[in-house]
Design an enzyme around this catalytic site. Sequence first.
Site, PDB file in Angstrom:
ATOM      1  CE  LYS A  67     -31.595  66.644  75.793  1.00  0.00           C
ATOM      2  NZ  LYS A  67     -31.784  66.657  74.343  1.00  0.00           N
ATOM      3  CE1 TYR A 191     -33.499  69.514  77.462  1.00  0.00           C
ATOM      4  CE2 TYR A 191     -34.017  71.587  76.379  1.00  0.00           C
ATOM      5  CZ  TYR A 191     -33.476  70.322  76.344  1.00  0.00           C
ATOM      6  OH  TYR A 191     -32.898  69.858  75.187  1.00  0.00           O
ATOM      7  CE1 TYR A 243     -30.634  64.002  70.832  1.00  0.00           C
ATOM      8  CE2 TYR A 243     -28.652  64.764  69.729  1.00  0.00           C
ATOM      9  CZ  TYR A 243     -29.508  64.799  70.810  1.00  0.00           C
ATOM     10  OH  TYR A 243     -29.240  65.615  71.856  1.00  0.00           O
ATOM     11  CB  VAL A 261     -25.916  70.954  69.720  1.00  0.00           C
ATOM     12  CG1 VAL A 261     -26.921  70.031  69.079  1.00  0.00           C
ATOM     13  CG2 VAL A 261     -26.539  71.776  70.831  1.00  0.00           C
TER      14      VAL A 261
HETATM   15  N1  GLU Z   1     -30.126  73.004  73.978  1.00  0.00           N
HETATM   16  C1  GLU Z   1     -30.292  72.144  72.842  1.00  0.00           C
HETATM   17  C2  GLU Z   1     -31.757  72.074  72.510  1.00  0.00           C
HETATM   18  O1  GLU Z   1     -32.538  71.830  73.377  1.00  0.00           O
HETATM   19  C3  GLU Z   1     -29.722  70.795  73.155  1.00  0.00           C
HETATM   20  C4  GLU Z   1     -29.674  69.899  71.981  1.00  0.00           C
HETATM   21  C5  GLU Z   1     -28.496  68.950  71.956  1.00  0.00           C
HETATM   22  O2  GLU Z   1     -27.478  69.158  72.589  1.00  0.00           O
HETATM   23  O3  GLU Z   1     -28.629  67.960  71.240  1.00  0.00           O
HETATM   24  O4  GLU Z   1     -32.138  72.288  71.401  1.00  0.00           O
END
Ligand code: GLU
Length: 313
Positions: A67, A191, A243, A261
């Site tokens: 991102k 995405y 987050y 993640v």
């Molecule tokens: N591919 C994961 C999702 O969109 C990414 C989330 C993350 O890395 O925080 O749920």
Amino acid sequence: MSDIAAIVAEIAAEMREATERGQVADYIPPLACISPDRFGMAVVTAQGEVFTAGDAEEPFSIQSISKVFSLTLALGAVGDALWRRVGREPSGSAFNSIVQLESEHGIPRNPFINAGAIVVADVLLSGHEPREAIGSILHFVRALAGDESVIIDERVANAERETGFRNFALANYMRAFGNIRHPVERTLGVYFHQCALAMSCRQLAMAGRFLMHDGRNPATGLSVVSPRRARRINALMMLCGHYDNSGEFAFRTGLAGKSGVGGGILAVAPGIASIAVWSPGLNDKGNSQLGALALERLTQRTGWSVFQPRPVA
Ligand code: GLU
């Protein structure tokens, strides 16, 4: 051995012994099968020295760390107009939360929660086919890392699509508000592929260099973004990069950081270092348990911090 080399080696040795390693993400099989024993760390200093330890050369799924790169590209494409479609406030919510979108009329709080990154992907898709947008993200990341071997793992991208019900919900909901301008399958195709970028700690720390150098890629001397924009991306990473755990990460490390993640974290000490850590076990907020601990120890032992007083020029 330099101090930094010794500190990085020492931290990797400590992390090998750690018993509380968190839980590996299990929402898709390619992530669920990674061993929680893995740990890697790479530090690239402003002087261009590279220090690595553990599994620093092993590619892993960078997931939401992507991102940062997609935001940088989208700002290059549409400039500050992006901020009409995405906010700049910490969400205080989980990465995939939908709750704020209704009261905030389909404008995501920031570009680092899923909803915000999906809008950014939609911006990158404008005037292009999904494969072109995906190609431009891959090309950009390879150029930043100075490494053509960076790939997108198609197995991960496919698994993201097959299980991405919440992301489809977020995208459809924002499309209802007019904040997604392409068919959701196409936007999410971009995405899901950016999330599936596979990079090693070394490659990731190299790709983060422009953020420690006020927007300049030291390998080429060329400006990736303006100094002001680089500082703003760092500010967003610090405030929104973990987050609803962002405050805790900033408190513990004093660095700008973005987690994924897959268990990776890209952290930036402007003017000092670009750092990547990877350990797949996550804490209850979805951030790398040992990655954050390793960065906390690194900053304690080096004194690195965004808030470190510097001499006034
Ligand atoms: N591919 C994961 C999702 O969109 C990414 C989330 C993350 O890395 O925080 O749920």
